[in-house]
Design a protein around this motif. Structure first.
Motif, PDB file in Angstrom:
ATOM      1  N   GLN A 106       0.862  -1.188   0.000  1.00  0.00           N
ATOM      2  CA  GLN A 106       0.000   0.000   0.000  1.00  0.00           C
ATOM      3  C   GLN A 106       0.896   1.236   0.000  1.00  0.00           C
ATOM      4  O   GLN A 106       1.847   1.325   0.779  1.00  0.00           O
ATOM      5  CB  GLN A 106      -0.917   0.004   1.226  1.00  0.00           C
ATOM      6  N   THR A 148      -3.923   4.050  -5.430  1.00  0.00           N
ATOM      7  CA  THR A 148      -4.994   3.062  -5.231  1.00  0.00           C
ATOM      8  C   THR A 148      -4.583   1.776  -5.929  1.00  0.00           C
ATOM      9  O   THR A 148      -4.293   1.801  -7.137  1.00  0.00           O
ATOM     10  CB  THR A 148      -6.318   3.579  -5.835  1.00  0.00           C
ATOM     11  N   TYR A 183      -1.567   0.042 -10.113  1.00  0.00           N
ATOM     12  CA  TYR A 183      -2.099   1.065  -9.204  1.00  0.00           C
ATOM     13  C   TYR A 183      -2.593   2.247 -10.031  1.00  0.00           C
ATOM     14  O   TYR A 183      -2.250   2.383 -11.215  1.00  0.00           O
ATOM     15  CB  TYR A 183      -0.996   1.575  -8.270  1.00  0.00           C
TER      16      TYR A 183
END
Ligand SMILES: C[C@H](c1ccccc1)n1cc(-c2ncnc(N)c2C#N)cn1
Length: 302
Positions: free
Chosen positions: A12, A17, A28
């Motif tokens: 992450q 995202t 992403y």
């Protein structure tokens, strides 16, 4: 069953995202709508993502893809905006990250084949044709085709194989004009790749391109290009039609996995075991060899 032994947990990153975990890549999106494609060191064989990574594979294949994008630029614009990881990305994303324009992807795997093997050979053996294109009789595994053939496929669900489809089916799906453009561009890009590779003693047996359309409706070359993950590269000196050709990058892994030493039974549909260090090191060396033989330059990192 096939695919992942353990589905990886994506990293992450603040401001990004996570969109998709592929077999060997992560996708992403940035807040401004660009895409970030991260190539991992994961490797797949026999439809399994192996539990052992190949150090530097992601960086080697990203560097090779960039090298090819430059040499194909006069034939097709690319989706690549930058090879600089976004701010806040982990340090080890350097060299294996592409920031790309978000495109309206064309739902067709645009495959070109200059040699007959894999699913194309299987289809030929059944009916003398591939994707509806009739081929001469008497072709064998590894036979060079008189002319490269456009053999499109539909994108498969995770864990499934892409399905070869005819040009007519692609025309019905995306329209005859775009289908014609895809075929023409795919064959032109393949021809350029084959020519450059052959000058360096490497045979480009087949490859898969993905295209999208930009806001202006123009066809743009997307995904990765002419890497060992999207293509079959064979050393010219080892080419001998009539038997499976040694894959430049996966043969070492395949041979070990199917050897008694691994203790793995491919037919048992159980996950493959971890790879020995020696197999990892020899496979890494093959990726380095492909990169250096094709580009004519040493790998761009230590
Ligand atoms: C299958 C592939 C993928 C790549 C990396 C990791 C997981 C999947 N993918 C590419 C797009 C895509 N969508 C919109 N614009 C683009 N420029 C691209 C690209 N390339 C969507 N999926």
């Amino acid at each position: 069953m096939s695919g992942f032994t353990v589905k990886p947990e994506p990293v992450q990153v603040p401001g990004l995202t996570h969109l998709h975990t592929g077999k060997v890549r992560e996708l992403y999106a940035t807040a401004s709508g660009e895409l970030v494609m991260v190539a991992t060191d994961r490797v797949s064989a026999y439809d399994w993502v192996l539990p052992t990574e190949i150090p530097d594979k992601g960086r080697l294949l990203t560097a090779l893809s960039l090298w090819w994008f430059e040499r194909l630029a006069d034939l097709a614009p690319s989706h690549v905006l930058s090879d600089a990881p976004p701010p806040g990305a982990p340090a080890d994303w350097k060299g294996r990250t592409l920031v790309c324009r978000r495109l309206d992807m064309v739902p067709v795997e645009c495959v070109a084949r200059g040699y007959l093997t894999g699913s194309g050979l299987a289809e030929y053996r059944e009916g003398g044709a591939v994707c509806g294109v009739a081929l001469p009789a008497g072709l064998e595994d590894g036979s060079r085709l008189d002319e490269p053939v456009f053999t499109p496929a539909t994108k498969a669900e995770v864990g499934e194989h892409d399905e070869n489809v005819s040009f007519e089916a692609v025309s019905a799906q995306v329209g005859a004009e775009l289908a014609g453009e895809l075929r023409e561009l795919t064959l032109a890009l393949y021809g350029r790749g084959r020519e450059i590779a052959e000058e360096r003693g490497v045979l480009l047996a087949d490859t898969k391109f993905e295209f999208g359309r930009d806001a202006g409706g123009r066809l743009v070359l997307a995904d990765e290009v002419l890497t060992p993950d999207s293509s079959r590269f064979w050393p010219a000196e080892g080419w001998a039609p009539g038997r499976p050709q040694p894959s430049y990058d996966k043969q070492i892994i395949r041979d070990w996995l199917t050897s008694a030493e691994s203790g793995w039974d491919r037919a048992a549909d159980t996950p493959p075991p971890p790879l020995p260090d020696e197999v990892v090191e020899r496979t890494r060396a093959k990726y380095v060899e492909v990169y250096e033989r094709l580009t004519g330059t040493p790998v761009p990192f230590g």
